[in-house]
Design a protein around this motif. Structure first.
Motif, PDB file in Angstrom:
ATOM      1  N   VAL A 139      38.523  38.946  38.846  1.00 26.28           N
ATOM      2  CA  VAL A 139      37.471  39.376  38.138  1.00 26.28           C
ATOM      3  C   VAL A 139      36.559  40.427  37.809  1.00 26.28           C
ATOM      4  O   VAL A 139      35.446  40.277  36.982  1.00 26.28           O
ATOM      5  CB  VAL A 139      36.261  38.048  38.790  1.00 26.28           C
ATOM      6  CG1 VAL A 139      35.068  38.249  39.030  1.00 26.28           C
ATOM      7  CG2 VAL A 139      37.119  36.702  38.894  1.00 26.28           C
ATOM      8  N   LYS A 140      37.033  41.150  38.660  1.00 23.86           N
ATOM      9  CA  LYS A 140      35.789  42.601  38.758  1.00 23.86           C
ATOM     10  C   LYS A 140      36.622  43.644  38.263  1.00 23.86           C
ATOM     11  O   LYS A 140      36.058  44.684  37.541  1.00 23.86           O
ATOM     12  CB  LYS A 140      36.026  43.825  40.310  1.00 23.86           C
ATOM     13  CG  LYS A 140      34.823  44.365  40.544  1.00 23.86           C
ATOM     14  CD  LYS A 140      35.681  45.069  41.512  1.00 23.86           C
ATOM     15  CE  LYS A 140      33.979  45.800  42.352  1.00 23.86           C
ATOM     16  NZ  LYS A 140      34.213  47.308  43.561  1.00 23.86           N
ATOM     17  N   LEU A 141      37.888  43.643  36.959  1.00 14.52           N
ATOM     18  CA  LEU A 141      37.915  44.372  36.648  1.00 14.52           C
ATOM     19  C   LEU A 141      38.010  43.310  35.054  1.00 14.52           C
ATOM     20  O   LEU A 141      37.480  44.509  34.304  1.00 14.52           O
ATOM     21  CB  LEU A 141      39.959  44.227  36.947  1.00 14.52           C
ATOM     22  CG  LEU A 141      40.524  45.415  38.115  1.00 14.52           C
ATOM     23  CD1 LEU A 141      41.548  44.922  37.801  1.00 14.52           C
ATOM     24  CD2 LEU A 141      39.959  46.630  38.037  1.00 14.52           C
ATOM     25  N   ASN A 142      37.661  42.761  34.602  1.00 15.07           N
ATOM     26  CA  ASN A 142      37.552  41.942  33.992  1.00 15.07           C
ATOM     27  C   ASN A 142      35.829  43.036  33.479  1.00 15.07           C
ATOM     28  O   ASN A 142      35.296  42.959  31.791  1.00 15.07           O
ATOM     29  CB  ASN A 142      37.496  40.677  33.323  1.00 15.07           C
ATOM     30  CG  ASN A 142      38.958  40.159  33.613  1.00 15.07           C
ATOM     31  OD1 ASN A 142      39.718  41.093  32.961  1.00 15.07           O
ATOM     32  ND2 ASN A 142      39.421  38.710  34.038  1.00 15.07           N
ATOM     33  N   GLU A 143      35.156  42.568  34.347  1.00 10.49           N
ATOM     34  CA  GLU A 143      34.027  42.875  34.490  1.00 10.49           C
ATOM     35  C   GLU A 143      33.485  44.729  33.751  1.00 10.49           C
ATOM     36  O   GLU A 143      32.722  45.444  33.069  1.00 10.49           O
ATOM     37  CB  GLU A 143      32.731  42.185  35.696  1.00 10.49           C
ATOM     38  CG  GLU A 143      32.130  40.958  36.001  1.00 10.49           C
ATOM     39  CD  GLU A 143      31.448  41.070  37.209  1.00 10.49           C
ATOM     40  OE1 GLU A 143      31.707  42.211  37.866  1.00 10.49           O
ATOM     41  OE2 GLU A 143      31.694  39.877  37.461  1.00 10.49           O
ATOM     42  N   GLN A 144      34.405  45.197  34.156  1.00  8.19           N
ATOM     43  CA  GLN A 144      34.719  46.736  34.133  1.00  8.19           C
ATOM     44  C   GLN A 144      35.451  47.251  33.401  1.00  8.19           C
ATOM     45  O   GLN A 144      35.073  48.066  32.184  1.00  8.19           O
ATOM     46  CB  GLN A 144      35.511  47.340  35.353  1.00  8.19           C
ATOM     47  CG  GLN A 144      35.184  47.821  36.485  1.00  8.19           C
ATOM     48  CD  GLN A 144      35.768  48.492  37.672  1.00  8.19           C
ATOM     49  OE1 GLN A 144      37.129  48.343  37.542  1.00  8.19           O
ATOM     50  NE2 GLN A 144      35.425  48.645  39.301  1.00  8.19           N
TER      51      GLN A 144
END
Length: 333
Positions: A139-144
């Motif tokens: 999830v965090k990587l997709n936001e980045q």
């Protein structure tokens, strides 16, 4: 009476414990009561083992899926980050060197400055060991990845705006400079009529003016600057030709003045009177029409002037054989 031999031993029936006897099975056979619980227990164990195996299989599949999803997200982040950084260190860095006075709209430079101040997210990667942690990392990587994609687009837009504004400023400056040079050239063409040493320079200037008028409303600053440079060269050519004629006229005037002065000096005569008295020759200057005179007397005598020795007067002051004596005692031409 019965004989002892005739006695039959009556055996009492042996009772089997009730807990060891079950109801007859469907085929009529009986089974022990302990067997069904045992079977049930075995089945429960099998079910539990199967559940554990199934759960482990499910958990393993879930973990593998989470790892794959996280790895995909990480690749997307790296790709988007690479594109953003390439723009940041390339075209954006070049655009950042452009000053506000070099663009038509200074707000484009301000907008670019704000984009360059954006803080990129810190990459963490897929470091979790379980599916739940990997899902959170995904999830965090997709936001980045979204951040890099969004800011790459906005930064690219800001860089393009600066470049377009700089080009617009250059075009405006080129047109302004050409217009000013056209005014200068047109005035020089009119003022230099009859004042050049070589009229071909004025023809070249006229042609340059015509060419510049055809380009002054164009959209290619390079061609407009080229037309202005051609005008400058033509202007310099006319100015040089004007100066050459001015110098030539000045030299001619000076030569004419010198010739006139020399002629005036040559035409002027040297005026003067030469006389001889008492054996001495004397010359006195007079008007422009002078005469050479000789008066002579002998010492101690009062005879006529013809008796006195005649001086040898040559050149402008002599009379040679043309001198004749008069009764007044003087020699005249």
């Amino acid at each position: 009476m019965m004989n002892e031999n005739d006695k039959t031993e009556i055996l009492e029936p042996v009772e089997t414990p009730a807990e060891n006897i079950t109801e007859p099975s469907k085929d009529g056979r009986k089974c022990p009561k302990w067997l069904p619980p045992l079977v049930a227990a075995v089945c429960a164990v099998i079910l539990i083992a199967a559940g554990i195996i199934g759960w482990n299989a499910y958990s393993g599949a879930k973990l593998a899926e989470a790892k794959e999803a996280c790895a995909t997200a990480a690749d997307t982040v790296r790709n988007n980050a690479n594109e953003y950084n390439a723009l940041l260190n390339g075209d954006a860095a070049d655009a950042a060197a452009v000053k506000a006075e070099q663009v038509k709209d200074s707000k484009t430079v301000e907008s670019l400055g704000k984009e360059l101040k954006a803080m990129a997210p810190e990459y963490e990667g897929c470091v979790a060991e379980n599916a739940q942690g990997l899902d959170a990392a995904t999830v965090k990587l997709n936001e980045q990845a979204d951040w890099y994609e969004t800011h790459e687009k906005s930064l690219s837009k800001a860089v393009r705006a600066v470049a377009e504004s700089k080009a617009a400023k250059r075009l405006d400056d080129a047109k302004t400079n050409l217009t000013a040079k056209l005014d200068e050239a047109s005035k020089l063409l009119a003022d230099s009529n009859g004042k050049v040493a070589d009229n071909a320079t004025r023809d070249a200037l006229s042609n340059a003016i015509d060419a510049a008028n055809g380009l002054k409303d164009g959209n290619d600053p390079a061609k407009i600057d080229g037309a202005r440079k051609t005008l400058e060269d033509a202007i310099n050519g006319v100015n040089a030709s004007v100066q050459a004629k001015t110098d030539a006229d000045a030299q001619a005037a000076a030569a004419a003045a010198a010739a006139a002065q020399a002629q005036a000096q040559a035409q002027s005569t040297y005026s003067g009177v030469s006389s001889y008295s008492g054996g001495a020759y004397r010359r006195t200057e007079g008007s422009t029409s002078g005469s050479n005179t000789y008066r002579g007397t002998t010492s101690g005598g009062s005879g006529p002037a013809a008796a006195a020795p005649k001086p040898n007067l040559n050149g402008a002051y002599g009379c040679g054989n043309s001198c004749t004596g008069k009764d007044d005692g003087y020699y005249h031409h």
